[in-house]
Write an enzyme that holds these catalytic residues in place. Structure first.
Site, PDB file in Angstrom:
ATOM      1  N   PRO A  65       0.680  -1.368  -0.500  1.00  0.00           N
ATOM      2  CA  PRO A  65       0.012  -0.151   0.125  1.00  0.00           C
ATOM      3  C   PRO A  65       0.711   1.292   0.216  1.00  0.00           C
ATOM      4  O   PRO A  65       0.891   2.121   0.895  1.00  0.00           O
ATOM      5  CB  PRO A  65      -0.714  -0.155   1.144  1.00  0.00           C
ATOM      6  N   CYS A  66       1.471   1.159  -1.065  1.00  0.00           N
ATOM      7  CA  CYS A  66       2.425   2.735  -1.193  1.00  0.00           C
ATOM      8  C   CYS A  66       1.342   3.853  -1.176  1.00  0.00           C
ATOM      9  O   CYS A  66       2.262   4.954  -0.877  1.00  0.00           O
ATOM     10  CB  CYS A  66       3.310   2.194  -2.302  1.00  0.00           C
TER      11      CYS A  66
END
Length: 125
Positions: A58-59
DNA sequence: GAGTCATTCGTTG
DNA sequence: CAACGAATGACTC
């Protein structure tokens, strides 16, 4: 075929930390960098840019330490960044004019106290 | 609060 | 070895 998932130990740490960010929460590049052991947020950012596990990590939950949105998919601005804000907004993290609305959403132990963010100051249009 | 310059760590060429 | 990068801090307006 040289196309293999060749990631460095540094990236492994970054992905390990980022993938552990709970939904509705965000973390700063500086915070991750500190946990890894270095003080270079840019190295963290680069690791996320080259992130081979794009949808896995989940950048979009990683923002700059000054509470600004940061970049996304190699873009520091544009629709990609807008998408990043939209994703966080869906998780409960709201942004105002490119800056985080609620600092409480940020993990990382602590943030730079030197910088005076929105602490009480408000400049609506 | 907003903009600009210099700094810093790791990866890639 | 040199350059770049999803950044940050310090300084200035």
């Amino acid at each position: 075929m040289g196309l293999v998932k060749k990631i460095t130990p540094f990236q492994q740490k970054v992905y390990a930390i980022v993938s552990r960010i709970p939904r509705g929460r965000v973390m700063t590049y500086q915070g991750i960098a500190k946990i890894i052991g270095c003080n270079s947020a840019q190295a963290v950012g680069q690791a996320l840019k080259k992130n081979p596990f794009a949808p896995k990590v989940p950048c979009h939950r990683v923002i700059k330490s000054n509470l600004s949105v940061g970049g996304f998919f190699g873009k520091q601005s544009g629709k990609y960044v807008e998408k990043k804000i939209a994703l966080l907004k869906k998780e409960g993290v709201l942004f105002l004019d490119g800056h985080l609305k609620d600092v409480c959403r940020v993990l990382s132990g602590k943030i730079s106290q030197k910088t005076n963010y929105f602490g009480g100051k408000k400049s609506p249009k």
